[in-house]
Scaffold this motif. Structure first.
Motif, PDB file in Angstrom:
ATOM      1  N   PRO A 364     -24.571   1.341 -31.465  1.00 53.62           N
ATOM      2  CA  PRO A 364     -25.015   2.592 -30.821  1.00 53.62           C
ATOM      3  C   PRO A 364     -26.412   2.437 -30.238  1.00 53.62           C
ATOM      4  O   PRO A 364     -27.331   1.962 -30.913  1.00 53.62           O
ATOM      5  N   MET A 365     -26.578   2.855 -28.978  1.00 53.26           N
ATOM      6  CA  MET A 365     -27.867   2.710 -28.305  1.00 53.26           C
ATOM      7  C   MET A 365     -28.214   3.978 -27.548  1.00 53.26           C
ATOM      8  O   MET A 365     -27.341   4.724 -27.116  1.00 53.26           O
ATOM      9  N   GLN A 366     -29.522   4.154 -27.374  1.00 58.28           N
ATOM     10  CA  GLN A 366     -30.036   5.270 -26.601  1.00 58.28           C
ATOM     11  C   GLN A 366     -31.251   4.807 -25.811  1.00 58.28           C
ATOM     12  O   GLN A 366     -32.089   4.052 -26.335  1.00 58.28           O
ATOM     13  N   VAL A 367     -31.352   5.223 -24.583  1.00 54.83           N
ATOM     14  CA  VAL A 367     -32.504   4.920 -23.728  1.00 54.83           C
ATOM     15  C   VAL A 367     -33.251   6.223 -23.475  1.00 54.83           C
ATOM     16  O   VAL A 367     -32.729   7.129 -22.827  1.00 54.83           O
ATOM     17  N   VAL A 368     -34.468   6.312 -24.018  1.00 56.24           N
ATOM     18  CA  VAL A 368     -35.328   7.488 -23.829  1.00 56.24           C
ATOM     19  C   VAL A 368     -36.427   7.087 -22.856  1.00 56.24           C
ATOM     20  O   VAL A 368     -37.222   6.190 -23.154  1.00 56.24           O
ATOM     21  N   TRP A 369     -36.485   7.776 -21.721  1.00 47.85           N
ATOM     22  CA  TRP A 369     -37.333   7.303 -20.616  1.00 47.85           C
ATOM     23  C   TRP A 369     -38.199   8.440 -20.079  1.00 47.85           C
ATOM     24  O   TRP A 369     -37.800   9.597 -20.097  1.00 47.85           O
ATOM     25  N   SER A 370     -39.375   8.059 -19.597  1.00 44.49           N
ATOM     26  CA  SER A 370     -40.270   9.033 -18.969  1.00 44.49           C
ATOM     27  C   SER A 370     -39.785   9.322 -17.545  1.00 44.49           C
ATOM     28  O   SER A 370     -39.848   8.443 -16.676  1.00 44.49           O
ATOM     29  N   GLY A 371     -39.305  10.540 -17.345  1.00 47.95           N
ATOM     30  CA  GLY A 371     -38.810  10.893 -16.026  1.00 47.95           C
ATOM     31  C   GLY A 371     -39.878  11.419 -15.093  1.00 47.95           C
ATOM     32  O   GLY A 371     -39.686  11.462 -13.877  1.00 47.95           O
ATOM     33  N   GLY A 372     -41.024  11.812 -15.645  1.00 47.54           N
ATOM     34  CA  GLY A 372     -42.075  12.381 -14.816  1.00 47.54           C
ATOM     35  C   GLY A 372     -43.226  11.458 -14.537  1.00 47.54           C
ATOM     36  O   GLY A 372     -44.227  11.867 -13.939  1.00 47.54           O
ATOM     37  N   TRP A 373     -43.144  10.206 -14.957  1.00 45.98           N
ATOM     38  CA  TRP A 373     -44.263   9.286 -14.725  1.00 45.98           C
ATOM     39  C   TRP A 373     -44.343   8.896 -13.250  1.00 45.98           C
ATOM     40  O   TRP A 373     -45.370   9.049 -12.616  1.00 45.98           O
ATOM     41  N   SER A 374     -43.239   8.366 -12.737  1.00 46.90           N
ATOM     42  CA  SER A 374     -43.154   8.035 -11.316  1.00 46.90           C
ATOM     43  C   SER A 374     -41.678   7.845 -10.971  1.00 46.90           C
ATOM     44  O   SER A 374     -40.848   7.574 -11.848  1.00 46.90           O
ATOM     45  N   GLU A 375     -41.366   7.963  -9.716  1.00 50.15           N
ATOM     46  CA  GLU A 375     -39.978   7.810  -9.290  1.00 50.15           C
ATOM     47  C   GLU A 375     -39.497   6.381  -9.501  1.00 50.15           C
ATOM     48  O   GLU A 375     -38.341   6.134  -9.864  1.00 50.15           O
ATOM     49  N   GLU A 376     -40.393   5.402  -9.261  1.00 48.01           N
ATOM     50  CA  GLU A 376     -40.013   4.004  -9.463  1.00 48.01           C
ATOM     51  C   GLU A 376     -39.708   3.732 -10.930  1.00 48.01           C
ATOM     52  O   GLU A 376     -38.755   3.013 -11.256  1.00 48.01           O
ATOM     53  N   TRP A 377     -40.521   4.317 -11.825  1.00 48.33           N
ATOM     54  CA  TRP A 377     -40.305   4.099 -13.257  1.00 48.33           C
ATOM     55  C   TRP A 377     -39.022   4.786 -13.724  1.00 48.33           C
ATOM     56  O   TRP A 377     -38.282   4.240 -14.543  1.00 48.33           O
ATOM     57  N   ALA A 378     -38.746   5.977 -13.212  1.00 49.06           N
ATOM     58  CA  ALA A 378     -37.504   6.663 -13.564  1.00 49.06           C
ATOM     59  C   ALA A 378     -36.292   5.874 -13.085  1.00 49.06           C
ATOM     60  O   ALA A 378     -35.274   5.779 -13.791  1.00 49.06           O
ATOM     61  N   GLU A 379     -36.375   5.274 -11.907  1.00 48.30           N
ATOM     62  CA  GLU A 379     -35.277   4.468 -11.389  1.00 48.30           C
ATOM     63  C   GLU A 379     -35.064   3.228 -12.251  1.00 48.30           C
ATOM     64  O   GLU A 379     -33.923   2.810 -12.490  1.00 48.30           O
ATOM     65  N   GLN A 380     -36.148   2.641 -12.747  1.00 45.65           N
ATOM     66  CA  GLN A 380     -36.017   1.474 -13.620  1.00 45.65           C
ATOM     67  C   GLN A 380     -35.332   1.849 -14.932  1.00 45.65           C
ATOM     68  O   GLN A 380     -34.555   1.075 -15.478  1.00 45.65           O
ATOM     69  N   GLY A 381     -35.608   3.045 -15.432  1.00 47.60           N
ATOM     70  CA  GLY A 381     -34.938   3.522 -16.635  1.00 47.60           C
ATOM     71  C   GLY A 381     -33.445   3.678 -16.426  1.00 47.60           C
ATOM     72  O   GLY A 381     -32.635   3.343 -17.302  1.00 47.60           O
ATOM     73  N   ARG A 382     -33.056   4.192 -15.271  1.00 49.94           N
ATOM     74  CA  ARG A 382     -31.629   4.327 -14.977  1.00 49.94           C
ATOM     75  C   ARG A 382     -30.962   2.963 -14.848  1.00 49.94           C
ATOM     76  O   ARG A 382     -29.789   2.802 -15.212  1.00 49.94           O
ATOM     77  N   GLN A 383     -31.693   1.973 -14.355  1.00 46.38           N
ATOM     78  CA  GLN A 383     -31.136   0.631 -14.258  1.00 46.38           C
ATOM     79  C   GLN A 383     -30.917   0.023 -15.636  1.00 46.38           C
ATOM     80  O   GLN A 383     -29.890  -0.633 -15.881  1.00 46.38           O
ATOM     81  N   VAL A 384     -31.885   0.219 -16.541  1.00 45.94           N
ATOM     82  CA  VAL A 384     -31.736  -0.292 -17.908  1.00 45.94           C
ATOM     83  C   VAL A 384     -30.536   0.362 -18.582  1.00 45.94           C
ATOM     84  O   VAL A 384     -29.731  -0.301 -19.252  1.00 45.94           O
ATOM     85  N   SER A 385     -30.394   1.665 -18.408  1.00 47.84           N
ATOM     86  CA  SER A 385     -29.262   2.368 -18.996  1.00 47.84           C
ATOM     87  C   SER A 385     -27.946   1.939 -18.356  1.00 47.84           C
ATOM     88  O   SER A 385     -26.902   1.889 -19.026  1.00 47.84           O
ATOM     89  N   GLY A 386     -27.989   1.577 -17.078  1.00 49.24           N
ATOM     90  CA  GLY A 386     -26.767   1.191 -16.384  1.00 49.24           C
ATOM     91  C   GLY A 386     -26.200  -0.128 -16.865  1.00 49.24           C
ATOM     92  O   GLY A 386     -24.972  -0.313 -16.877  1.00 49.24           O
ATOM     93  N   VAL A 387     -27.063  -1.077 -17.261  1.00 51.02           N
ATOM     94  CA  VAL A 387     -26.573  -2.380 -17.723  1.00 51.02           C
ATOM     95  C   VAL A 387     -26.210  -2.351 -19.202  1.00 51.02           C
ATOM     96  O   VAL A 387     -25.743  -3.358 -19.742  1.00 51.02           O
ATOM     97  N   LEU A 388     -26.444  -1.226 -19.867  1.00 51.37           N
ATOM     98  CA  LEU A 388     -26.041  -1.038 -21.264  1.00 51.37           C
ATOM     99  C   LEU A 388     -25.032   0.103 -21.300  1.00 51.37           C
ATOM    100  O   LEU A 388     -25.392   1.260 -21.503  1.00 51.37           O
ATOM    101  N   PRO A 389     -23.754  -0.182 -21.080  1.00 50.50           N
ATOM    102  CA  PRO A 389     -22.765   0.895 -20.951  1.00 50.50           C
ATOM    103  C   PRO A 389     -22.628   1.748 -22.201  1.00 50.50           C
ATOM    104  O   PRO A 389     -22.220   2.912 -22.128  1.00 50.50           O
TER     105      PRO A 389
END
Length: 484
Positions: A364-389
């Motif tokens: 079991p995994m969870q990715v907790v990411w800062s969505g308000g830091w920057s758009e580039e950082w939020a996109e990187q969080g979605r990429q990390v979550s995407g490669v961990l189905p």
């Protein structure tokens, strides 16, 4: 009619008028005038030369003073800390671990809160540049929700040891051999050395058994953890504090240091939460800690340090806590350990490949990411979550380092996630089954004694009493490992 001219008068008046003597030009001074421009226009390179020398001397003095400071003394450093850091230390616990098999033990600082008999044990591992102090509010918030929460200072950070004593053997040569010779002559006497000179023409110092003379030298090395050493530390902390199976929260660069251990010790891990965590990046710019003068300025002045973490780590700049972050990072020259650990990070780590490993893909995994830091950082969080189905994706409004105003949101996300995981078998239930098994073995032994007819004698009762005492030693029944 005669015309009278006044030539005589003009001549007389001109005679009476004072005649101006012609000004004499000063004698030509060509040699001196040719040198004048050189003295009035100095060489510009002279200014830059003296400026460079002055800056170099000031820098050298500044670096020397900082290196000779008493920050290496833990007691002196601790007495200079503010009250909030002292309280943080007083609420913690020291655990001794070994980062390598053959190294001496080092002290690791931990804080914990919440019921120890909780169904879930959360272990928070910070990234490079910060410490457990930044998670103190998160630990308290999780404890209020009934979770046993623990945060540790990695070796080289916070209140954990930042240097270790290393003993090295070095061959003696040159001046060292002369010192050895002097000590030997001093020990055996001058006449021994004189006899050696008379008989052989030299002092017999280089006889066969002393051909390679070794000396032991002790010096302090900064503690620099790599992924393997990081795993050993986590394993020992989990064992010592009884956290198995643990719900890991890996913050920032802790993912890159601890991912390899997770894949090899799945029996110790119940779940993994990635908190603004990537495999090969750090929120705090480690290059600042490498360059002389820059690192002294950043770590020496709170307002400069606050601007740095406000740019890279925290939205609000940390407020009053920024001074605490700076002191813990600067204390006892901990920056050397942080820089060394940054160099040992696996830059070629592939998150997708790791997430697809056998056993890891079912974790079991969870990715907790800062969505308000920057758009580039939020996109990187979605990429990390995407490669961990298998991972769920949750955002928060804080920075890349946890902030006090987002602590409750983070605690709620972690609590909700671990609460959905099936409860592990409680250790107390396991111990009860062991006790029941021991009692069965004891009953069978007593029945055998009665069956052989020894129960009517005091000797038989003595054996029964002895069996009763052996209940406290389960290893005799082959259950020692499981019982512990």
């Amino acid at each position: 009619m005669a015309i009278i001219t006044e030539e005589r008068d003009s001549s007389s008046s001109s005679a009476k008028r004072p005649t101006k003597k012609p000004r004499l030009k000063p004698p030509s001074k060509a040699p001196k005038s040719s040198k004048a421009p050189k003295s009035s226009n100095p060489n510009p390179f002279t200014f830059w030369f003296y400026l460079t020398i002055s800056v170099s001397l000031v820098t050298l003095i500044f670096v020397t003073i900082s290196s000779l400071s008493t920050e290496h003394d833990p007691k002196t450093w601790f007495l200079t800390l503010p009250t909030n850091l002292r309280n943080h230390y007083s609420n913690g616990r020291i655990i001794k671990v070994q980062a390598t098999r053959h190294s001496d033990s080092i002290e690791v600082f931990t804080i914990q809160d919440g019921p120890t008999d909780s169904s879930h044990n959360v272990l928070i591992v910070h990234g490079l540049g910060c410490s457990s102090y930044i998670f103190s509010n998160l630990v308290k918030s999780l404890a209020k929700k009934g979770v046993h929460a623990v945060a540790l200072d990695l070796p080289g950070s916070g209140f954990s040891d930042k240097f270790e004593t290393v003993t090295e053997e070095k061959p003696i040569g040159g001046f060292g051999r002369l010192v050895e010779m002097y000590n030997e002559i001093k020990e055996k006497g001058v006449f021994w050395g004189f006899d050696q000179l008379v008989e052989k023409g030299y002092v017999n110092y280089d006889y066969e058994e002393n051909e390679i003379r070794m000396s032991k030298v002790e010096h302090l090395n900064p503690i620099e953890l790599g992924p393997e050493e990081m795993g050993r530390v986590l394993r020992q902390v989990i064992d010592t504090m009884g956290l198995k199976p643990v719900d890991l929260v890996l913050h920032d660069s802790a993912f890159g240091l601890g991912a390899n251990w997770v894949s090899k010790n799945l029996g110790f891990v119940s779940s993994v939460t990635l908190l603004d965590s990537t495999s090969n990046q750090t929120a705090f710019p480690l290059w600042i800690l490498k360059w002389p003068v820059i690192r002294e300025v950043v770590l020496g002045f709170n307002f400069v340090f606050q601007k740095v973490i406000q740019t890279c780590c925290l939205k609000s700049g940390g407020g009053s806590d920024s001074e605490s972050y700076r002191l813990l990072l600067k204390g006892r020259n901990g920056r050397k350990s942080v820089v060394g650990m940054g160099k040992k990070m696996n830059s070629s780590f592939d998150i997708a490949e790791w997430g697809g490993l056998e056993g890891v893909k079912d974790l079991p995994m969870q990715v907790v990411w800062s969505g308000g830091w920057s758009e580039e950082w939020a996109e990187q969080g979605r990429q990390v979550s995407g490669v961990l189905p298998q991972a769920t994706f949750v955002t928060h409004s804080g920075g890349r380092w946890p902030q006090e105003d987002t602590t409750e949101d983070l605690a709620e996300s972690i609590h909700e996630f671990v609460s959905k995981i099936p409860k592990p078998i409680k250790v107390t239930e396991k111990k009860e089954r062991i006790r029941e098994r021991i009692q069965e073995i004891l009953d069978e032994a007593i029945a055998n004694v009665h069956h052989h007819g020894f129960s009517g004698h005091d000797h038989g009762h003595g054996h029964g009493h002895g069996l009763g005492h052996e209940v406290g030693y389960p290893s005799g029944y082959g259950l020692g490992h499981e019982y512990s």
